[in-house]
Design a protein around this motif. Sequence first.
Motif, PDB file in Angstrom:
ATOM      1  N   GLN A  37     -33.619  22.382 -19.381  1.00  0.00           N
ATOM      2  CA  GLN A  37     -32.887  21.950 -20.984  1.00  0.00           C
ATOM      3  C   GLN A  37     -34.366  21.050 -21.902  1.00  0.00           C
ATOM      4  OE1 GLN A  37     -29.522  18.514 -20.275  1.00  0.00           O
ATOM      5  NE2 GLN A  37     -28.026  21.080 -20.018  1.00  0.00           N
ATOM      6  N   ILE A  38     -35.162  20.341 -20.521  1.00  0.00           N
ATOM      7  CA  ILE A  38     -36.580  20.266 -21.715  1.00  0.00           C
ATOM      8  C   ILE A  38     -37.118  20.858 -22.350  1.00  0.00           C
ATOM      9  CG2 ILE A  38     -38.482  18.845 -21.313  1.00  0.00           C
ATOM     10  CD1 ILE A  38     -37.111  18.321 -18.121  1.00  0.00           C
ATOM     11  N   PRO A  39     -37.524  20.823 -23.620  1.00  0.00           N
ATOM     12  CA  PRO A  39     -38.200  22.160 -24.725  1.00  0.00           C
ATOM     13  C   PRO A  39     -39.569  22.155 -23.916  1.00  0.00           C
ATOM     14  CG  PRO A  39     -37.409  20.287 -26.126  1.00  0.00           C
ATOM     15  CD  PRO A  39     -37.790  19.547 -24.718  1.00  0.00           C
ATOM     16  N   THR A  40     -40.295  23.185 -23.978  1.00  0.00           N
ATOM     17  CA  THR A  40     -41.831  23.364 -24.018  1.00  0.00           C
ATOM     18  C   THR A  40     -43.096  22.903 -24.585  1.00  0.00           C
ATOM     19  OG1 THR A  40     -41.013  26.088 -23.661  1.00  0.00           O
ATOM     20  CG2 THR A  40     -43.217  25.808 -23.668  1.00  0.00           C
ATOM     21  N   HIS A  41     -42.464  22.671 -25.339  1.00  0.00           N
ATOM     22  CA  HIS A  41     -43.682  21.455 -26.616  1.00  0.00           C
ATOM     23  C   HIS A  41     -43.597  20.184 -25.401  1.00  0.00           C
ATOM     24  CE1 HIS A  41     -39.660  20.361 -28.762  1.00  0.00           C
ATOM     25  NE2 HIS A  41     -40.629  18.961 -28.416  1.00  0.00           N
ATOM     26  N   VAL A  42     -42.306  19.744 -24.324  1.00  0.00           N
ATOM     27  CA  VAL A  42     -42.529  18.375 -24.013  1.00  0.00           C
ATOM     28  C   VAL A  42     -43.215  18.754 -22.957  1.00  0.00           C
ATOM     29  CG1 VAL A  42     -40.964  16.753 -23.086  1.00  0.00           C
ATOM     30  CG2 VAL A  42     -40.460  17.745 -25.113  1.00  0.00           C
ATOM     31  N   VAL A  43     -42.784  19.673 -21.897  1.00  0.00           N
ATOM     32  CA  VAL A  43     -43.392  19.992 -20.467  1.00  0.00           C
ATOM     33  C   VAL A  43     -44.958  20.711 -20.427  1.00  0.00           C
ATOM     34  CG1 VAL A  43     -43.206  21.925 -18.387  1.00  0.00           C
ATOM     35  CG2 VAL A  43     -40.991  21.364 -20.512  1.00  0.00           C
ATOM     36  N   ILE A  44     -45.881  21.017 -21.539  1.00  0.00           N
ATOM     37  CA  ILE A  44     -46.964  21.225 -21.475  1.00  0.00           C
ATOM     38  C   ILE A  44     -47.732  19.997 -21.673  1.00  0.00           C
ATOM     39  CG2 ILE A  44     -48.788  22.186 -23.017  1.00  0.00           C
ATOM     40  CD1 ILE A  44     -46.729  24.688 -23.850  1.00  0.00           C
ATOM     41  N   PRO A  45     -47.900  18.923 -22.795  1.00  0.00           N
ATOM     42  CA  PRO A  45     -48.580  17.513 -22.982  1.00  0.00           C
ATOM     43  C   PRO A  45     -48.123  16.524 -21.110  1.00  0.00           C
ATOM     44  CG  PRO A  45     -46.440  17.466 -24.377  1.00  0.00           C
ATOM     45  CD  PRO A  45     -46.477  19.208 -24.132  1.00  0.00           C
TER      46      PRO A  45
END
Length: 259
Positions: free
Chosen positions: A179-187
């Motif tokens: 459920q974690i968005p990709t734009h959160v995973v990358i940074p």
Amino acid sequence: MEARRPMGTADRLWRLPILLGAVCLLTAIWIAPAWAAGPSVSLDLGSDAPKQTAVVIQILLLLTILSLAPALFIMVTSFTRIVIVLSFLRQALGTQAVPPNQVLLSLALFLTLFIMAPVGQTVYSQALQPLLAEQISYEDAWTKGIEPVRGFMLRQVREKDLELFVSLGKLPKPERVEQIPTHVVIPAFILSELRVAFQIGFLIYIPFLIVDMVVASVLMSMGMMLLPPVVISLPFKLILFVLADGWYLVVGSMVRSFQ
């Protein structure tokens, strides 16, 4: 009857500015309506043909993705950790520009390709190949292609870093990792990679720092203060690195850190 005097060079020269002025005046009068109307640019995206419009938009999106491809390749793969560790290693050795930047970047690039090969094969088989065969849409290809990359990043990222960016984004706390968005995973992944790279760099520095301290102490005890310790310690650090098979240890440790 008075004879006509032949025209000299001076008589021709004074008529030249008048001729140029007349040409400029006529040109201004001719293009004045265009200046008054103002410049205009027309772009036809094929409004009469929706398929042509869709193709143009797809080309624009493809060019945008290609321009961002280097940044995406660096930030969502193992390249960041590898190139930072190799830079720390060169600084610890004190060899200045040896190995050169081209060699370090090439080594980091091919190590990244080696590490990311399973992820790339999964993306190709699940997303790119069906898309080229027109079996799935672009949205499905993106969804299936990003999942292996997300899985790689989530295996390396710290939970603390994920919580940081979830809180900074003011997002509700997810119950599952999916459920974690990709734009959160990358940074969060980039932050974790920087932390691990600096930890490995610190461990690399310790043996070479000990060699520098020993050489500096010996030189000081011998009264040779004017001789730079770095010049004397460099051969000892090189022979230590060669005898310990340093490249094998460093590269092997970095590759194993991703497994």
